[in-house]
Motif scaffolding. Structure first.
Motif, PDB file in Angstrom:
ATOM      1  N   GLU A 136       0.832  -1.202   0.000  1.00  0.00           N
ATOM      2  CA  GLU A 136       0.000   0.000   0.000  1.00  0.00           C
ATOM      3  C   GLU A 136       0.872   1.260   0.000  1.00  0.00           C
ATOM      4  OE1 GLU A 136      -2.662  -0.156   3.229  1.00  0.00           O
ATOM      5  OE2 GLU A 136      -3.745  -1.933   2.516  1.00  0.00           O
ATOM      6  N   ILE A 137       1.935   1.255   0.811  1.00  0.00           N
ATOM      7  CA  ILE A 137       2.834   2.412   0.865  1.00  0.00           C
ATOM      8  C   ILE A 137       3.512   2.618  -0.482  1.00  0.00           C
ATOM      9  CG2 ILE A 137       4.920   3.336   1.940  1.00  0.00           C
ATOM     10  CD1 ILE A 137       4.109   1.895   4.495  1.00  0.00           C
ATOM     11  N   LEU A 138       3.937   1.526  -1.110  1.00  0.00           N
ATOM     12  CA  LEU A 138       4.579   1.628  -2.417  1.00  0.00           C
ATOM     13  C   LEU A 138       3.616   2.178  -3.462  1.00  0.00           C
ATOM     14  CD1 LEU A 138       7.049   1.098  -4.165  1.00  0.00           C
ATOM     15  CD2 LEU A 138       6.224  -1.233  -4.536  1.00  0.00           C
ATOM     16  N   GLY A 139       2.345   1.729  -3.400  1.00  0.00           N
ATOM     17  CA  GLY A 139       1.359   2.233  -4.344  1.00  0.00           C
ATOM     18  C   GLY A 139       1.092   3.716  -4.156  1.00  0.00           C
ATOM     19  N   GLU A 140       1.020   4.173  -2.901  1.00  0.00           N
ATOM     20  CA  GLU A 140       0.815   5.598  -2.644  1.00  0.00           C
ATOM     21  C   GLU A 140       2.002   6.423  -3.138  1.00  0.00           C
ATOM     22  OE1 GLU A 140       0.063   6.003   1.464  1.00  0.00           O
ATOM     23  OE2 GLU A 140      -1.927   5.052   1.410  1.00  0.00           O
ATOM     24  N   ALA A 141       3.221   5.936  -2.920  1.00  0.00           N
ATOM     25  CA  ALA A 141       4.408   6.650  -3.390  1.00  0.00           C
ATOM     26  C   ALA A 141       4.432   6.754  -4.904  1.00  0.00           C
ATOM     27  CB  ALA A 141       5.670   5.951  -2.885  1.00  0.00           C
ATOM     28  N   LEU A 142       4.010   5.677  -5.583  1.00  0.00           N
ATOM     29  CA  LEU A 142       3.964   5.699  -7.043  1.00  0.00           C
ATOM     30  C   LEU A 142       2.939   6.704  -7.549  1.00  0.00           C
ATOM     31  CD1 LEU A 142       4.912   4.527  -9.725  1.00  0.00           C
ATOM     32  CD2 LEU A 142       3.183   2.730  -9.485  1.00  0.00           C
ATOM     33  N   LEU A 143       1.782   6.745  -6.903  1.00  0.00           N
ATOM     34  CA  LEU A 143       0.752   7.703  -7.294  1.00  0.00           C
ATOM     35  C   LEU A 143       1.226   9.143  -7.049  1.00  0.00           C
ATOM     36  CD1 LEU A 143      -2.500   5.979  -5.974  1.00  0.00           C
ATOM     37  CD2 LEU A 143      -1.749   6.203  -8.346  1.00  0.00           C
ATOM     38  N   GLN A 144       1.916   9.372  -5.927  1.00  0.00           N
ATOM     39  CA  GLN A 144       2.417  10.712  -5.637  1.00  0.00           C
ATOM     40  C   GLN A 144       3.468  11.139  -6.657  1.00  0.00           C
ATOM     41  OE1 GLN A 144       1.216  12.721  -3.260  1.00  0.00           O
ATOM     42  NE2 GLN A 144       2.534  14.339  -4.056  1.00  0.00           N
ATOM     43  N   ALA A 145       4.334  10.202  -7.075  1.00  0.00           N
ATOM     44  CA  ALA A 145       5.347  10.525  -8.084  1.00  0.00           C
ATOM     45  C   ALA A 145       4.686  10.880  -9.415  1.00  0.00           C
ATOM     46  CB  ALA A 145       6.304   9.352  -8.253  1.00  0.00           C
ATOM     47  N   GLN A 146       3.645  10.103  -9.790  1.00  0.00           N
ATOM     48  CA  GLN A 146       2.935  10.412 -11.025  1.00  0.00           C
ATOM     49  C   GLN A 146       2.236  11.762 -10.942  1.00  0.00           C
ATOM     50  OE1 GLN A 146       0.326   7.093 -11.659  1.00  0.00           O
ATOM     51  NE2 GLN A 146       1.972   5.733 -12.382  1.00  0.00           N
ATOM     52  N   LEU A 147       1.677  12.078  -9.777  1.00  0.00           N
ATOM     53  CA  LEU A 147       1.019  13.372  -9.592  1.00  0.00           C
ATOM     54  C   LEU A 147       2.017  14.514  -9.696  1.00  0.00           C
ATOM     55  CD1 LEU A 147      -1.459  15.070  -8.870  1.00  0.00           C
ATOM     56  CD2 LEU A 147      -0.965  14.644  -6.454  1.00  0.00           C
ATOM     57  N   ASP A 148       3.192  14.356  -9.081  1.00  0.00           N
ATOM     58  CA  ASP A 148       4.226  15.403  -9.171  1.00  0.00           C
ATOM     59  C   ASP A 148       4.688  15.588 -10.609  1.00  0.00           C
ATOM     60  OD1 ASP A 148       4.003  15.637  -6.449  1.00  0.00           O
ATOM     61  OD2 ASP A 148       5.755  14.380  -6.005  1.00  0.00           O
ATOM     62  N   GLU A 149       4.819  14.504 -11.343  1.00  0.00           N
ATOM     63  CA  GLU A 149       5.256  14.597 -12.740  1.00  0.00           C
ATOM     64  C   GLU A 149       4.223  15.328 -13.584  1.00  0.00           C
ATOM     65  OE1 GLU A 149       6.657  11.643 -16.412  1.00  0.00           O
ATOM     66  OE2 GLU A 149       6.044  10.817 -14.467  1.00  0.00           O
ATOM     67  N   ARG A 150       2.952  15.001 -13.409  1.00  0.00           N
ATOM     68  CA  ARG A 150       1.901  15.680 -14.175  1.00  0.00           C
ATOM     69  C   ARG A 150       1.813  17.156 -13.791  1.00  0.00           C
ATOM     70  NH1 ARG A 150       2.807  11.526 -15.871  1.00  0.00           N
ATOM     71  NH2 ARG A 150       1.405   9.887 -16.633  1.00  0.00           N
ATOM     72  N   THR A 151       2.009  17.463 -12.503  1.00  0.00           N
ATOM     73  CA  THR A 151       1.986  18.860 -12.066  1.00  0.00           C
ATOM     74  C   THR A 151       3.128  19.652 -12.695  1.00  0.00           C
ATOM     75  OG1 THR A 151       0.989  18.195  -9.957  1.00  0.00           O
ATOM     76  CG2 THR A 151       2.003  20.385 -10.060  1.00  0.00           C
TER      77      THR A 151
END
Length: 231
Positions: free
Chosen positions: A64-79
């Protein structure tokens, strides 16, 4: 031949226990508390609840932690991509506005350049006293209009000579000036903004140092006392 069932030593079959870890109660639809979700239920009851299927295993916390980190990285990239696109669009708008202003300024300067001959005729007429009546009214309106859009005349008497905007066609010297000075304007110069459309034709006078007269030695006649001593 009869199959023998395994026993637990007391003659009874071992009872299978299944842990129901589901957080949502399938009967009431409410969220269970931690003790309720971890309570033990018999295998037959658990089977009845899930219709014969084993409950799905919960993912580990690390996943779950790994999935959240991946989503946050994708969000930062799109931002970051969005911010870059916004900056590029802002620069594009500034460049377009600057180019449009340049085109407008060049068009105004081109029209003003075509009117310089008319302004020269108006100035000569005013110098000879022919600018009167309705002709003077029209001339004043024309001059006010071209000056309002950005046309500026330059070149006046007694101002310092500047080779960048003045074109000297006559030259003289005088002790009345301290440096190169415009003493006559033969044709007015014009600029539009920071762009010089036409230099001014002027007469320039340089400083001329006055000639120093030689100082004559004055003869002082000696007195009688001095003459006797010298003797």
């Amino acid at each position: 031949m009869t199959d023998q069932q395994p026993t637990n030593g007391t003659g009874e079959e071992p009872r299978v226990v299944v842990r129901d870890r589901r957080r949502i109660d399938p009967e009431s639809g409410e969220v269970r508390s931690v003790p309720e979700a971890a309570e033990e239920v018999p295998a037959d009851e658990a089977g009845a609840v899930v219709d014969g299927e084993a409950p799905a295993a919960q993912p580990p916390i690390e996943a779950e932690i790994l999935g959240e980190a991946l989503l946050q990285a994708q969000l930062d990239e799109r931002t970051a991509d969005l911010q870059r696109l916004q900056a590029e669009y802002a620069n594009y708008r500034k460049r377009v506005d600057r180019d449009r202003e340049g085109v407008i300024a060049n068009a105004k300067a081109s029209v003003a350049s075509e009117l310089l001959g008319v302004l020269d005729d108006i100035e000569r007429a005013a110098a000879h006293g022919d600018l009167t009546g309705a002709f003077k009214s029209v001339a004043d309106k024309l001059i006010a209009t071209v000056q309002r859009v950005g046309l500026e005349p330059f070149g006046h008497e007694n101002e310092p000579f500047d080779p960048a905007v003045h074109e000297a066609v006559q030259h003289g010297t005088s002790s009345d000036v301290s440096g190169p000075t415009v003493t006559a304007v033969l044709r007015r110069g014009y600029r539009f903004g920071e762009r010089t459309l036409r230099p001014a034709l002027v007469a320039v006078t340089d400083h001329e140092a006055e000639e120093q007269k030689p100082v004559e030695a004055e003869w002082i006649e000696p007195s009688d006392g001095e003459s006797d001593e010298q003797r």
